[in-house]
Each structure stands twice: as structure tokens, then as C-alpha cells.
Write an enzyme that holds these catalytic residues in place. Structure first.
Site, PDB file in Angstrom:
ATOM      1  N   HIS A 127      44.682  41.932  38.317  1.00 46.07           N
ATOM      2  CA  HIS A 127      44.597  43.360  38.063  1.00 46.07           C
ATOM      3  C   HIS A 127      43.263  43.849  38.594  1.00 46.07           C
ATOM      4  O   HIS A 127      42.417  43.068  39.041  1.00 46.07           O
ATOM      5  CB  HIS A 127      44.772  43.685  36.584  1.00 46.07           C
ATOM      6  CG  HIS A 127      46.208  43.920  36.193  1.00 46.07           C
ATOM      7  ND1 HIS A 127      46.961  44.935  36.735  1.00 46.07           N
ATOM      8  CD2 HIS A 127      47.017  43.271  35.315  1.00 46.07           C
ATOM      9  CE1 HIS A 127      48.177  44.904  36.215  1.00 46.07           C
ATOM     10  NE2 HIS A 127      48.242  43.891  35.357  1.00 46.07           N
ATOM     11  N   ASP A 156      41.954  50.069  42.431  1.00 43.11           N
ATOM     12  CA  ASP A 156      43.301  50.547  42.738  1.00 43.11           C
ATOM     13  C   ASP A 156      43.311  51.710  43.715  1.00 43.11           C
ATOM     14  O   ASP A 156      44.074  51.715  44.688  1.00 43.11           O
ATOM     15  CB  ASP A 156      44.001  50.998  41.445  1.00 43.11           C
ATOM     16  CG  ASP A 156      44.617  49.838  40.682  1.00 43.11           C
ATOM     17  OD1 ASP A 156      44.683  48.724  41.230  1.00 43.11           O
ATOM     18  OD2 ASP A 156      45.025  50.046  39.527  1.00 43.11           O
TER      19      ASP A 156
END
Length: 353
Positions: A127, A156
Site C-alpha cells: 500500500h 497514490d
């Protein structure tokens, strides 16, 4: 309304975080994007919808069913580009990898992952926080005691989505000239490492300490830091240049000659202590009224709920209610969020197939 990417067709295979953000950005700049979702992954509708899914049509397909697989393949064959965020090899196993579209030679195949399509960690789960961890960026952010995750903005969306977007735009521009597409391998680890270019350069020149809160831009310098106000709110100070620092001190009521030389890091604790003492006397909003717009490089630290109500954001129409608006702004072909009616008219599947 004419948009910059009008006429560009993109197929998006539904994913998390960076892939929908990239597809959203491209759609806001005029690309016709169809989002393929699994039957159990319909986008949320109504007032609590996922904003990352805005501005584009979607079709529910089970890619393991031959008839649905055929629809997905036909959509891609008629598209200029594809976006997917699966682990390496998943699209190939589905028969939808880059080699499966040789009959669409102009196709730009955008691949978004955390670790990239190759390397020893490419098949591993991860992640944002783990991707940042190996780039040096996470180590550099936060107080001296420990690193702090910078939300998932740095990984991200900055190191992921926007590198995927820029890579796809470059590849589509080349395809428009040559008729040949290519694969865009966008890895968050690569993007964040690249974003660190300036800091890495300073480190290589021995102008950056490999410690947190010890440098010009990491909260170490008292003239580029955060200060608590009387009401518990915070004031952001970014008075790097001497003229802005002088103006800040003037407005704070601090005599410049009462402070030691700020060019010597050994003096930073004493300067910080003086600023903390003064700034703690007034509320955040009192300081904002005094300092904003005064070339003192100071601003109130607003919450997510407060930001849309700031006069500058209102004047710029940066938000609609609490929903962020598209950026950047193009003078001749401004981006916008398609309404449901526009989506149905422009991206109807029957016009693709």
C-alpha cells in the site's frame, strides 16, 4: 464545450486509488472513458458516491464469462488507451494483456502498480505507506522522532496517478504521429523516487541532512514551519526569502536585531522559541487577518471542512460545495465534470461497438 482530449477513447479496468484518479483526470479534460467494473463492484450512487468515479460511464462485466470478455476486448480494440491497476500478469491471464491487442497497434496500455511490472517486489502486496518506505521520501517527512505518512497524496496520486497520466499523454502524442502505441509502466516507487529529485540533489551536494526536522523544507528551519496559536489552531510560515522574513517579523512585532542570525542552524531553536512565544498570543484567524496578503508568506492551516470556505478558494471556484473541481485550468479548453446526461450522450456503449 470543446475539451483538450475530446475524441480520445479510454477503457478503464476498475481499480483502487491511483487508477480511478488518473481516469477521472483524463475524463475531466475531455477523454471519453468507459469504466469496466465487476458485477459486485458497482460505483456508489447518490450523495455518497465515490468522487474518484465521477465524470465517466461504466459497464458491468465479468471478465471470466466469454460473452463479457468479448465485449471488453471489443471496447479496447476501439480505444486509444487502456488503464489497469492489476498485479503483474493478471491481465495476461485474462487474455487482455498488451500482446493480446496486436490488432490495435496504436493502443497505449497504461499499467499502474505500486512496485512496477518488474523487480523482486513486483508480485508482492503493498500500500501507499510501504511504497513510500523504500523511496527515501517517507523517511524525510515528519517530526524528528518518527516519520509521518503524508496521507496517500504523495504516493497514490502524485507518484502514481499523475505519472500514469503524463506517461499516457506522452505515449498517445507519439501514437498520433506514428500510429504505434506502447506500454506505460507506472510504478508508485518510481514516481516518488523521481519526485525526490531536488531533495536527492541537495543531499548529494551535502546541502541536506538525512534527518527529519533538520533542513530548510522539512520543518527544521523556524522560517518554514508550523506554529500553534492561542486557540489551538496552527499558522503556516514559509518566509524563506529575507524580504519576506523581514515583513513577517515586522507584522509579528519582533525586532529583527533582537534575533540571532537565522543563517546559522545552531540559532534555529532560539528563533523558533521566540516565534512560538509571540504567535501563541493570538488565535489562528486573528493572525490570518493580519498576515494574509502581506507578502509575509503566512497562512492559516485550514481543516478539510474549512478549506472550501476560504475566500481565495471561493474566488477561484476551487470547490463546488465540498467537492474539489478539476485542475489545471486551460484557457481555451477548460476541464469540467461531465453530468450524467453528457456521459450518456458522449460515451454510450452503442457508439463504441
Amino acid at each position: 464545450m470543446v475539451a483538450a482530449l475530446q475524441g480520445i477513447r479510454i477503457v478503464e479496468f476498475a481499480g483502487l486509488g491511483p487508477t480511478p484518479f488518473a481516469a477521472m483526470w483524463l475524463a475531466e479534460h475531455g477523454a471519453q472513458v468507459v469504466r469496466i467494473v465487476r458485477p459486485e463492484e458497482q460505483p456508489l450512487l447518490g450523495p455518497h458516491r465515490d468522487l474518484l468515479n465521477r465524470g465517466r460511464d461504466w459497464v458491468e462485466l465479468d471478465l471470466k464469462r466469454p460473452q463479457d470478455h468479448a465485449v471488453a476486448r471489443e471496447l479496447v480494440l476501439r480505444a486509444d488507451a487502456l488503464i489497469e491497476g492489476m498485479r503483474p500478469g493478471v491481465m495476461e491471464r485474462l487474455g487482455l494483456g498488451p500482446a493480446d491487442f496486436a490488432d490495435n497497434p496504436r493502443l497505449v496500455y497504461g499499467r499502474m502498480t505500486g512496485w512496477g511490472q518488474s523487480g523482486p517486489l513486483s508480485d508482492s502486496a503493498g500500500h501507499d505507506i510501504t511504497y513510500l518506505a523504500i523511496t527515501g521520501a517517507l523517511h524525510a517527512i515528519g517530526p524528528a522522532e518518527h516519520p509521518v505518512p503524508p496521507l496517500n497524496l504523495l504516493g497514490d496520486f502524485a507518484g502514481g496517478s499523475m505519472y500514469l497520466v503524463s506517461g499516457m499523454l506522452a505515449a498517445m502524442l507519439r501514437a498520433s504521429r506514428t500510429g504505434r502505441g506502447q506500454v506505460v509502466d507506472a510504478a508508485i516507487t518510481d514516481g516518488v523516487a523521481h519526485l525526490m529529485t531536488m531533495i536527492s540533489g541537495l543531499r548529494m551536494a551535502n546541502l541536506w541532512s538525512d534527518r527529519r526536522e533538520a533542513n530548510l523544507l522539512d520543518g527544521g528551519a523556524p522560517y518554514y514551519s508550523l506554529y500553534r496559536c492561542a486557540d489551538g489552531g496552527f499558522l503556516a510560515i514559509g518566509a524563506i526569502e529575507p524580504k519576506f522574513w523581514s515583513r513577517l517579523l515586522e507584522l509579528l512585532g519582533i525586532a529583527a536585531d533582537s534575533l540571532p542570525d537565522r543563517g546559522d542552524p545552531d540559532n534555529w531553536p532560539a528563533i523558533r522559541a521566540r516565534l512560538e512565544q509571540v504567535i501563541a498570543r493570538r488565535s489562528r484567524d486573528e493572525w490570518a487577518r493580519l498576515l494574509e496578503g502581506q507578502d509575509a508568506c503566512a497562512a492559516p492551516v485550514l481543516s478539510i471542512d474549512e478549506a472550501p470556505r476560504h475566500p481565495h478558494n471561493i474566488a477561484r471556484r476551487s470547490f463546488s460545495g465540498h467537492e474539489p473541481m478539476p485542475a489545471p485550468r486551460l484557457s481555451a479548453t477548460p476541464p469540467h465534470i461531465r453530468s450524467g446526461q453528457e456521459i450518456r450522450a458522449e460515451v454510450a456503449l452503442q457508439r463504441w461497438l
